[in-house]
Design a protein around this motif. Sequence first.
Motif, PDB file in Angstrom:
ATOM      1  N   THR A  78       0.838  -1.194   0.000  1.00  0.00           N
ATOM      2  CA  THR A  78       0.000   0.000   0.000  1.00  0.00           C
ATOM      3  C   THR A  78       0.879   1.253   0.000  1.00  0.00           C
ATOM      4  O   THR A  78       2.109   1.153  -0.034  1.00  0.00           O
ATOM      5  CB  THR A  78      -0.973  -0.014   1.206  1.00  0.00           C
ATOM      6  N   LYS A  84      -0.464   7.951   3.880  1.00  0.00           N
ATOM      7  CA  LYS A  84      -1.746   7.552   4.471  1.00  0.00           C
ATOM      8  C   LYS A  84      -2.182   8.573   5.525  1.00  0.00           C
ATOM      9  O   LYS A  84      -3.361   8.958   5.569  1.00  0.00           O
ATOM     10  CB  LYS A  84      -1.629   6.154   5.093  1.00  0.00           C
ATOM     11  N   ASP A  88      -5.574  10.596   5.495  1.00  0.00           N
ATOM     12  CA  ASP A  88      -6.471  10.566   6.658  1.00  0.00           C
ATOM     13  C   ASP A  88      -6.796  11.975   7.133  1.00  0.00           C
ATOM     14  O   ASP A  88      -7.919  12.249   7.556  1.00  0.00           O
ATOM     15  CB  ASP A  88      -5.848   9.776   7.814  1.00  0.00           C
TER      16      ASP A  88
END
Length: 167
Positions: A78, A84, A88
């Motif tokens: 990923t 990330k 987020d």
Amino acid sequence: MNKTVIIQGSANSFGNTHKVVNYLNKDKKFDVIDLKTKNIGPFEYDFSNANDDFLPLMEKIITNYDTLIFATPVYWYTMSGMMKDFFDRMSDLLHYKKELGRQLRGKNIAMISNSAGNDRRIGFEMPFIESAKYLGMNYLGDTHVWFNNDKIADNAKLSIEQFGNKI
């Protein structure tokens, strides 16, 4: 305005992702933001990270750019952890700073990933595509770059060039 920024999210500011960004940006057409140089905490439901670098960075991005290219290594199948966290934190723009988040509508997203081999798994691009849809942004596409002996593979260079021409 039709300005593009590359947002690099790698644990190594001068590693393979940097090599990919430099190859894509060899004509210096794009600005580059290295997330490693920013203090961006994880999403908090109470928005206790509101005073870190995320919101000022997003204000700069939203004000100055129409197209965002996310550049990330493949870590454990990923995007990188800092990428990330960045995604987020978009939640801040949906609740805490809605007026800023609404300004993302109509802007463009693209993504370029890289790993040691030509082995990106099916579905890797899904968070980028779905985030663009959710935020009212246009997804322009993605490509994957791989390396041979610490150098960008020749086939991958062609992939980068085709990607760059599409953006």
